[in-house]
Design a protein around this motif. Sequence first.
Motif, PDB file in Angstrom:
ATOM      1  N   ALA A 354       0.840  -1.200   0.000  1.00 33.12           N
ATOM      2  CA  ALA A 354       0.000   0.000   0.000  1.00 33.12           C
ATOM      3  C   ALA A 354       0.869   1.242   0.000  1.00 33.12           C
ATOM      4  O   ALA A 354       0.620   2.199  -0.752  1.00 33.12           O
ATOM      5  CB  ALA A 354      -0.914  -0.010   1.220  1.00 33.12           C
ATOM      6  N   LEU A 355       1.919   1.226   0.832  1.00 31.26           N
ATOM      7  CA  LEU A 355       2.815   2.380   0.884  1.00 31.26           C
ATOM      8  C   LEU A 355       3.492   2.605  -0.468  1.00 31.26           C
ATOM      9  O   LEU A 355       3.631   3.742  -0.929  1.00 31.26           O
ATOM     10  CB  LEU A 355       3.886   2.162   1.957  1.00 31.26           C
ATOM     11  CG  LEU A 355       3.472   2.502   3.381  1.00 31.26           C
ATOM     12  CD1 LEU A 355       4.620   2.256   4.337  1.00 31.26           C
ATOM     13  CD2 LEU A 355       3.038   3.964   3.454  1.00 31.26           C
ATOM     14  N   ALA A 356       3.904   1.509  -1.095  1.00 38.81           N
ATOM     15  CA  ALA A 356       4.573   1.635  -2.389  1.00 38.81           C
ATOM     16  C   ALA A 356       3.634   2.249  -3.411  1.00 38.81           C
ATOM     17  O   ALA A 356       4.029   3.119  -4.205  1.00 38.81           O
ATOM     18  CB  ALA A 356       5.057   0.267  -2.861  1.00 38.81           C
ATOM     19  N   THR A 357       2.380   1.828  -3.415  1.00 39.47           N
ATOM     20  CA  THR A 357       1.408   2.398  -4.348  1.00 39.47           C
ATOM     21  C   THR A 357       1.248   3.900  -4.113  1.00 39.47           C
ATOM     22  O   THR A 357       1.253   4.700  -5.056  1.00 39.47           O
ATOM     23  CB  THR A 357       0.045   1.712  -4.179  1.00 39.47           C
ATOM     24  OG1 THR A 357       0.252   0.313  -4.197  1.00 39.47           O
ATOM     25  CG2 THR A 357      -0.903   2.114  -5.266  1.00 39.47           C
ATOM     26  N   LEU A 358       1.121   4.247  -2.831  1.00 37.51           N
ATOM     27  CA  LEU A 358       0.965   5.658  -2.490  1.00 37.51           C
ATOM     28  C   LEU A 358       2.185   6.439  -2.974  1.00 37.51           C
ATOM     29  O   LEU A 358       2.059   7.508  -3.587  1.00 37.51           O
ATOM     30  CB  LEU A 358       0.800   5.802  -0.975  1.00 37.51           C
ATOM     31  CG  LEU A 358       0.520   7.215  -0.483  1.00 37.51           C
ATOM     32  CD1 LEU A 358      -0.806   7.699  -1.027  1.00 37.51           C
ATOM     33  CD2 LEU A 358       0.506   7.273   1.037  1.00 37.51           C
ATOM     34  N   PHE A 359       3.349   5.876  -2.732  1.00 37.62           N
ATOM     35  CA  PHE A 359       4.593   6.540  -3.129  1.00 37.62           C
ATOM     36  C   PHE A 359       4.620   6.764  -4.641  1.00 37.62           C
ATOM     37  O   PHE A 359       4.977   7.840  -5.117  1.00 37.62           O
ATOM     38  CB  PHE A 359       5.779   5.675  -2.688  1.00 37.62           C
ATOM     39  CG  PHE A 359       7.110   6.277  -3.016  1.00 37.62           C
ATOM     40  CD1 PHE A 359       7.626   7.313  -2.248  1.00 37.62           C
ATOM     41  CD2 PHE A 359       7.859   5.815  -4.087  1.00 37.62           C
ATOM     42  CE1 PHE A 359       8.845   7.856  -2.551  1.00 37.62           C
ATOM     43  CE2 PHE A 359       9.090   6.369  -4.393  1.00 37.62           C
ATOM     44  CZ  PHE A 359       9.583   7.390  -3.623  1.00 37.62           C
ATOM     45  N   ARG A 360       4.212   5.745  -5.380  1.00 37.12           N
ATOM     46  CA  ARG A 360       4.227   5.884  -6.837  1.00 37.12           C
ATOM     47  C   ARG A 360       3.310   6.999  -7.313  1.00 37.12           C
ATOM     48  O   ARG A 360       3.605   7.703  -8.268  1.00 37.12           O
ATOM     49  CB  ARG A 360       3.752   4.588  -7.487  1.00 37.12           C
ATOM     50  CG  ARG A 360       4.798   3.530  -7.458  1.00 37.12           C
ATOM     51  CD  ARG A 360       4.214   2.248  -7.914  1.00 37.12           C
ATOM     52  NE  ARG A 360       5.105   1.171  -7.538  1.00 37.12           N
ATOM     53  CZ  ARG A 360       4.839  -0.091  -7.765  1.00 37.12           C
ATOM     54  NH1 ARG A 360       3.700  -0.429  -8.336  1.00 37.12           N
ATOM     55  NH2 ARG A 360       5.695  -1.016  -7.415  1.00 37.12           N
ATOM     56  N   ASN A 361       2.173   7.111  -6.651  1.00 38.77           N
ATOM     57  CA  ASN A 361       1.234   8.151  -7.085  1.00 38.77           C
ATOM     58  C   ASN A 361       1.698   9.533  -6.675  1.00 38.77           C
ATOM     59  O   ASN A 361       1.417  10.509  -7.354  1.00 38.77           O
ATOM     60  CB  ASN A 361      -0.158   7.869  -6.529  1.00 38.77           C
ATOM     61  CG  ASN A 361      -0.820   6.746  -7.296  1.00 38.77           C
ATOM     62  OD1 ASN A 361      -0.527   6.531  -8.468  1.00 38.77           O
ATOM     63  ND2 ASN A 361      -1.680   6.002  -6.628  1.00 38.77           N
ATOM     64  N   VAL A 362       2.394   9.597  -5.528  1.00 34.37           N
ATOM     65  CA  VAL A 362       2.886  10.909  -5.108  1.00 34.37           C
ATOM     66  C   VAL A 362       4.021  11.356  -6.029  1.00 34.37           C
ATOM     67  O   VAL A 362       4.056  12.485  -6.493  1.00 34.37           O
ATOM     68  CB  VAL A 362       3.347  10.858  -3.635  1.00 34.37           C
ATOM     69  CG1 VAL A 362       4.091  12.134  -3.277  1.00 34.37           C
ATOM     70  CG2 VAL A 362       2.140  10.672  -2.723  1.00 34.37           C
ATOM     71  N   VAL A 363       4.937  10.424  -6.318  1.00 35.74           N
ATOM     72  CA  VAL A 363       6.059  10.784  -7.188  1.00 35.74           C
ATOM     73  C   VAL A 363       5.624  10.555  -8.629  1.00 35.74           C
ATOM     74  O   VAL A 363       6.043   9.629  -9.300  1.00 35.74           O
ATOM     75  CB  VAL A 363       7.299   9.947  -6.836  1.00 35.74           C
ATOM     76  CG1 VAL A 363       8.499  10.411  -7.651  1.00 35.74           C
ATOM     77  CG2 VAL A 363       7.608  10.086  -5.367  1.00 35.74           C
ATOM     78  N   TRP A 364       4.767  11.447  -9.087  1.00 33.17           N
ATOM     79  CA  TRP A 364       4.136  11.233 -10.393  1.00 33.17           C
ATOM     80  C   TRP A 364       5.084  11.503 -11.548  1.00 33.17           C
ATOM     81  O   TRP A 364       4.836  11.085 -12.674  1.00 33.17           O
ATOM     82  CB  TRP A 364       2.902  12.117 -10.521  1.00 33.17           C
ATOM     83  CG  TRP A 364       3.219  13.577 -10.470  1.00 33.17           C
ATOM     84  CD1 TRP A 364       3.354  14.335  -9.353  1.00 33.17           C
ATOM     85  CD2 TRP A 364       3.480  14.444 -11.561  1.00 33.17           C
ATOM     86  NE1 TRP A 364       3.682  15.613  -9.670  1.00 33.17           N
ATOM     87  CE2 TRP A 364       3.756  15.711 -11.032  1.00 33.17           C
ATOM     88  CE3 TRP A 364       3.506  14.278 -12.949  1.00 33.17           C
ATOM     89  CZ2 TRP A 364       4.068  16.798 -11.824  1.00 33.17           C
ATOM     90  CZ3 TRP A 364       3.807  15.369 -13.742  1.00 33.17           C
ATOM     91  CH2 TRP A 364       4.089  16.621 -13.176  1.00 33.17           C
ATOM     92  N   VAL A 365       6.180  12.214 -11.253  1.00 34.80           N
ATOM     93  CA  VAL A 365       7.096  12.572 -12.331  1.00 34.80           C
ATOM     94  C   VAL A 365       7.776  11.331 -12.910  1.00 34.80           C
ATOM     95  O   VAL A 365       8.143  11.297 -14.074  1.00 34.80           O
ATOM     96  CB  VAL A 365       8.137  13.579 -11.814  1.00 34.80           C
ATOM     97  CG1 VAL A 365       9.201  13.855 -12.845  1.00 34.80           C
ATOM     98  CG2 VAL A 365       7.448  14.854 -11.392  1.00 34.80           C
ATOM     99  N   LEU A 366       7.926  10.283 -12.077  1.00 33.41           N
ATOM    100  CA  LEU A 366       8.612   9.083 -12.527  1.00 33.41           C
ATOM    101  C   LEU A 366       7.613   7.970 -12.789  1.00 33.41           C
ATOM    102  O   LEU A 366       6.543   7.908 -12.193  1.00 33.41           O
ATOM    103  CB  LEU A 366       9.606   8.625 -11.449  1.00 33.41           C
ATOM    104  CG  LEU A 366      10.650   9.649 -11.051  1.00 33.41           C
ATOM    105  CD1 LEU A 366      11.495   9.107  -9.919  1.00 33.41           C
ATOM    106  CD2 LEU A 366      11.522  10.021 -12.235  1.00 33.41           C
ATOM    107  N   LYS A 367       7.994   7.099 -13.714  1.00 31.36           N
ATOM    108  CA  LYS A 367       7.180   5.920 -13.951  1.00 31.36           C
ATOM    109  C   LYS A 367       7.874   4.735 -13.280  1.00 31.36           C
ATOM    110  O   LYS A 367       9.094   4.594 -13.329  1.00 31.36           O
ATOM    111  CB  LYS A 367       7.036   5.658 -15.441  1.00 31.36           C
ATOM    112  CG  LYS A 367       6.093   4.505 -15.742  1.00 31.36           C
ATOM    113  CD  LYS A 367       5.774   4.463 -17.225  1.00 31.36           C
ATOM    114  CE  LYS A 367       5.050   3.185 -17.596  1.00 31.36           C
ATOM    115  NZ  LYS A 367       3.701   3.111 -17.028  1.00 31.36           N
ATOM    116  N   PHE A 368       7.059   3.914 -12.630  1.00 31.05           N
ATOM    117  CA  PHE A 368       7.634   2.781 -11.912  1.00 31.05           C
ATOM    118  C   PHE A 368       7.257   1.493 -12.615  1.00 31.05           C
ATOM    119  O   PHE A 368       6.214   1.391 -13.234  1.00 31.05           O
ATOM    120  CB  PHE A 368       7.125   2.760 -10.465  1.00 31.05           C
ATOM    121  CG  PHE A 368       7.571   3.953  -9.689  1.00 31.05           C
ATOM    122  CD1 PHE A 368       8.783   3.954  -9.030  1.00 31.05           C
ATOM    123  CD2 PHE A 368       6.790   5.108  -9.659  1.00 31.05           C
ATOM    124  CE1 PHE A 368       9.196   5.072  -8.321  1.00 31.05           C
ATOM    125  CE2 PHE A 368       7.202   6.215  -8.965  1.00 31.05           C
ATOM    126  CZ  PHE A 368       8.411   6.201  -8.283  1.00 31.05           C
TER     127      PHE A 368
END
Lengths: 560, 321
Positions: A354-368
Amino acid sequence: MAVADVVISFMVFVSIYAILSYGMNLKYGHTGLLDFGHVGFYLIGAYTSVLFVLGPDDPGDFTAYVIGLGDVPFVGTWIVGIVAGTVLAGIVGGLVALPTIRLREDYLAITVLGISVIFQRIVQAEEWLFNGPDALRGYSPPLKSLFPLEMNTMIGAALFGIITLVIWAAATGLLGRERNHESRFPLAGLYAVTTFGLARLGGEDGSLNDAQVAALAGVVAGVLATVLLTALDPILALGVLLSLYTWFVAGVAIAHLYDGLGRREWLAGIAFGTGFLVALLPVPMADSLAVKSLGTIVLLGALVSAYLYAVRNVAWFDSAKITVVGVASLWFVGIWYFVLPILGPLGNGYVPAALATLFRNVVWVLKFGGDVGTTYAVAFLGELTINVDYSRFILAGFGLFMGALYYVLEVTVQSPFGRVLRAVRNDEDVVMSLGKDPFVYKIQSMVIGSALGGFAGALWAMYAQGLVFTMFAPRITFITLLIMFIGGAGNNKGMILGAAIYWGFQQATSQLAAFFPPAVRVNVLAFRFVVIGLLFLVILYYLPEGLLGREEFGSEVSDE
Amino acid sequence: MSETILEVDNLRKTFGGIVAVDGATFDIEQGSITGLIGPNGAGKTTTFNLISGFYEPDGGEVRYDGQRLQELMRPSRDEKVIWGGAAGITAGALGGIAGLGPLGLGAAPSLATLAGGAAVGSGLYVGQEAVKQNRESHKNSRPYMLAREGMVRTFQITRELSEMTTLENLMLAPQGQAGENLVNTWLRRGKVSAEESAIRERAEEMLELLEIEHIRDEEAGNLSGGQRKLLELGRVLMLDPELILLDEPVAGVNPSLTRKLMDRIEVLRDEGYTFCIVEHDMEVIMNLSDTIIVMNEGAKLTEGSPEEIRNNEAVIEAYLG
């Protein structure tokens, strides 16, 4: 697909349609020329630019078009194609205007509507011109082959630098406007830092205005990012910093926008936002089709009734009715963006996921994710594979165009030229009695407005990577009109807001439609047009000025 | 007497079967105030529209500063550039397409057919314009060309630009603003904004002069009838004209303001402006005018000083009663 990627493709659409609507707004909102054929210039821009990047046609491969300049050095590039498409659309706009412009509003509208349909039919019928009814494809957008970026190369670093430039300039520009308002944060100091001290050159007695300072700060940030990436490899740190900066500025802007709002308005907004969310729940939750559709419609009906009831009977609610909807939308989007994606992993007890998902959405500039990219191991989040994909680059480019054109158009409409345009919109006879020829101004307005349509068309061709004549139906013109009326005719900022609302609606409904079985999905998607038509009526009836209303003009002189 | 600024000679205008103006002939002297009176339907406003170029006359001639209006109202440079350019582009494109397609000439010769087509297209425009202007029956109707020459008018029913503020209405008027040109707007912003400040200053002075500073930022659509009249007068004065045609300038304006307006007009006359005024308020006309022209049934009934008009039998019968 992460939610951030959905938002990015949404924003690309918004920028294309905002530019398209700028053109419509210049014609109708500022000059009063009702152009129902705006899509015709969009078409010209799209097809013209593509001819410059396509290789020669090959009848053996069932492609036929008039000319493909893609192999010619220097000429066969997107830059030349876009410029040619824009210029040609402008010229055709002027030529179309010459015989039609004498007509009164509604007659003009019908005539140009006819002309736009003629353009579309020519593309369909003339097979030698643009491949006839078949799609025109086989070209790729600029620099596409370089993505996903390889950060250890110079060119990868430079391209990320360009993305940084645009995002930084946009955020800094916004911060520059907010810094004079009261805030719990030291905005002025922060602004001095994020402009790298360039802010000292601007301000009251400086030689640069805020937009120029923001652009320069963006350049500095872009160069810094490039240098850092080549020297070290701090892509994750850069991405986090850039993303957090944008979130911070967005937060400050929203806080200022709803500054004077009382507690009850906030609560009402949050209540309606939550209510909206609840009303949509039957769609993903229920199993039977009847409950899905009827349940949602009944709940939405109840929500709208409650809203209307409150508007009628509660005085404070009535005066804050649009603000409440704004707060509700923000609340809803916030939940959708940050909370909904992590509910799934949380429900299963995977807190790190869940944290990783949140992190990905917050750091929108990068694609994971993906195979290519730099892999990091981050505490609590696990392994993250980072890359920068093409859609971020496209967004940076289109966003840059949207912002730059906004700036140019503001200069234009705030000038004496814009004043004459508005005078023409008000009363041509007065303009004539004051020694100015309305004809000359109307032609210029048509040329520039059509050129903007052509420019948007070229961007669309680049993004869509394939053109069919059905893309250029009169429907597009009316979508543009809708965007203009939502945002407010005669307000360039309104075009961006209107495009965002329209495409937000489109995105949201297609996401909802995905929960329906495939046979019904088509109907749901078709039903959207009914809703859009209703929305158009409601806007025209209750908000004839649009959400933002007309722009304020010429209150003070700017002398940059 | 001073020079004649406007000569109206045997002017005629019909609408369907109705003869609105039927052989009106009169002169207006430079630096004078000329009143134009007559019963309803006498053709005063139509005459105004003819003089200011909004209507095309069916017969007769008007001369402003010794030049025929029809000469003055020939197409402007901008208009010629637009039409000539459009004709050139269209014919050039046709030439280029013909060269590439049906004629199959190849790329380089097609450029020649393109250029040839462009030349033919622009030439055709220039030619037809020349032929048109030499035809006796051709009538030009470009009122804005007259305003550029210094002859401006107001409208009987005020036509303010309702979505623009009072100040903007005034700032619109001055001629030849650099910022009205897109190239200057984009590339020479220093010049444009310097000029804009000067125009703003003049507009503020005009607001003060007319004593309407308090409605500076009000949208013109929200103004009262009298305020609109003042705004129109101010807008016209911002143009720095020589001859000002006022169509009922004091209708709906309160007496004290009317008095002020009249003083204003007299001062301006002494500064060298020329006025022609249509008005039904006899007190205003009699006090203000140097010369009065009485119109009846589309033609001039008589002309003279206020004193003569007041005692003229024919005028009393037709109009004053």
